[in-house]
Design an enzyme around this catalytic site. Structure first.
Site, PDB file in Angstrom:
ATOM      1  N   ASP A 198       0.877  -1.188   0.015  1.00 54.72           N
ATOM      2  CA  ASP A 198       0.065   0.104  -0.054  1.00 54.72           C
ATOM      3  C   ASP A 198       0.763   1.137  -0.001  1.00 54.72           C
ATOM      4  OD1 ASP A 198       0.658  -0.838   2.467  1.00 54.72           O
ATOM      5  OD2 ASP A 198      -0.456   0.607   3.607  1.00 54.72           O
TER       6      ASP A 198
ATOM      7  N   GLU B 132      -0.125  -1.324   5.383  1.00 52.98           N
ATOM      8  CA  GLU B 132       1.033  -1.132   6.423  1.00 52.98           C
ATOM      9  C   GLU B 132       0.664   0.379   6.973  1.00 52.98           C
ATOM     10  OE1 GLU B 132       4.939   0.759   7.738  1.00 52.98           O
ATOM     11  OE2 GLU B 132       3.455   1.416   5.971  1.00 52.98           O
TER      12      GLU B 132
END
Length: 487
Positions: free
Chosen positions: A80, A147
């Site tokens: 991400d 994350e």
């Protein structure tokens, strides 16, 4: 984006994969497209691919000849990216590709985050998986999800999913550093509930106050740089304009992400019409004051007032005052430093978001600390402060720090290779930003020897994000050397 420019950079495999990643929307919380892409990539290479229940993707590549008895190595990066853009830019992070471009010796994006954090790490892993000429131990390439907000992928990692005992995390952002530890963190969620006040003085007028142009940045990596916090600056203005100019607050929208230092804040307020000129003068005075206070740190602070339509409601006076006083009193930035690592932050607080709706105001903060005790203390202090202001306080997203191991065999090998390759010692560091290493270690049923490294990235979590082109080449060559020497 000029694909030709990006694809001509070295190492070509890495930049090819990074370009592919920029074309797939992957903001935190929206991982379906990117995880499917990674799974397809592994399957097209004929490698073993697994996805766990939370969505992390694991691709296994067998050891090459001569490395069959070597320890399995885990390569790990997160998929991400932080979706940040300038407010005057139209960009849909759920659908639009990132517009990356080459600017001298850097790769940047047009007015948005680039996603080099941690897309470059993912691209390096993909290059290793694709390279049939590379000699290496058995590899487990772990692509974690989400994350940037809560570290959900690492937290949800299933027991037994990983077999490797050596792990290279590729999420450090300076090419001369080897990271062996990081801080843990906790989210703090504040809520002021209220019934809106619909009685607005007929002689009042409305203004929108806009604070823009701050640097912002990563609330872990850059918290020690003293960048201005848009929420703190706006609140400083609000305290005076409410106290001395009979202003009433209608709405506030400051910051965008918990782990990004807030760069912008917008307020709608009302003020008696006869004080209109005084308001304009006050905004100009605060702009001058902000620029003076942050001279040498912030270069683009813009603080402006523009007339706007009358709001339908106002915040109740008590809520308005409680909010302003609490935010004014709330600490922000570095709280303490590590005694054993001079200049390294131990604990910090990011006053990330202050946002209002029709019936509530939400304040969101991120506490980081290498000390669990200090983290608890800061959270307790915030709880007391905001409860005194009448707000509801909740905690979430707690994650542990990664404790350094200075006697690591992997670290010793990596230092040796670095000195041989670059004729200088790397800097061994403990960082204040949150890495997934400690969480992954806690979710693995055996000991892991972990070191983190990566190319030089600046301005992460802001539209100023850039990655140094030469450092990508250096980091990938270094990764290859490590893999070839893990025997």
């Amino acid at each position: 984006m000029s694909a030709t420019e990006i694809l001509s950079l070295n190492p070509k495999r890495v930049w090819k994969h990074f370009y592919e990643l920029t074309q797939i929307p992957r903001p935190t919380g929206h991982m379906e497209k990117i995880t499917q892409f990674i799974k397809d990539f592994g399957e097209e290479l004929g490698l073993e691919v697994e996805q766990d229940k939370v969505g992390n993707v694991l691709i296994r590549k067998p050891a090459t000849k001569g490395f069959e008895s070597t320890k399995t190595v885990i390569l790990q990066s997160h998929l991400d990216m932080v979706p940040q853009k300038n407010s005057d830019v139209t960009h849909d992070f759920l659908n639009d590709p990132i517009q990356a471009y080459v600017d001298g010796d850097q790769v940047k994006a047009k007015s948005t985050t680039l996603g080099a954090d941690n897309g470059i790490g993912c691209a390096m892993m993909m290059a290793v998986l694709e390279d049939k000429m590379l000699n290496h131990p058995a590899i487990e390439a772990l692509f974690t999800i989400d994350e940037e907000v809560g570290m959900d992928g690492a937290n949800g990692l299933e027991k037994g999913f990983l077999k490797g005992t050596v792990m290279l995390n590729l999420d450090t952002e300076a090419d001369n550093e080897l990271c062996i530890g990081c801080a843990g963190g906790r989210d703090v969620n504040i809520t002021f509930n209220f019934q809106p006040d619909t009685e607005i003085d007929k002689d009042d007028i409305a203004y929108k106050i806009s604070l823009r142009g701050l640097k912002g940045g990563h609330s872990g990596v850059q918290i020690h740089l003293g960048h201005a916090n848009a929420n703190k600056l706006m609140n400083r203005f609000l305290k005076e304009v409410v106290r001395d100019y009979e202003a009433r607050l209608a709405s506030i929208n400051g910051g965008s992400l918990r782990n990004a230092i807030p760069r912008e804040s917008f307020v709608v307020l009302t003020i008696p019409s006869h004080l209109e000129d005084d308001l304009i003068d006050l905004v100009d005075e605060f702009q001058t004051q902000f620029r003076e206070d942050f001279a040498g740190i912030e270069t683009g602070i813009s603080f402006k007032a523009e007339k706007t339509d009358m709001p339908e409601f106002l915040l109740p006076v008590e809520i308005q005052d409680d909010l302003i006083n609490a935010v004014e009193a709330c600490p922000n930035g570095v709280i303490s430093n590590l005694a054993d690592f001079p200049g390294v932050v131990e604990s910090s607080l990011n006053l990330a978001l202050v946002q209002s709706a029709s019936d509530k105001i939400e304040v969101k903060l991120l506490v980081r600390s290498s000390s669990e005790s200090r983290k608890e203390w800061i959270c307790s202090s915030l709880e007391s402060l905001f409860q005194l202001a009448g707000a509801k306080v909740e905690f979430s997203g707690d994650y542990p720090g990664w404790q350094p191991n200075a006697s690591s065999e992997l670290l010793s090998l990596m230092e040796k290779i670095y000195i041989e390759e670059y004729e200088e010692k790397p800097e061994v560091i403990v960082i204040h930003a949150g890495l997934e290493c400690g969480i992954i270690q806690s979710n693995v049923e055996h000991d892991l020897d972990i070191v983190s490294f990566g190319p030089t990235i600046t301005g992460a979590h802001s539209p100023d994000e850039s990655v140094d082109i030469k450092s990508v080449n250096k980091s990938y060559e270094y990764l290859v050397e490590i893999l070839e020497n893990l025997k």
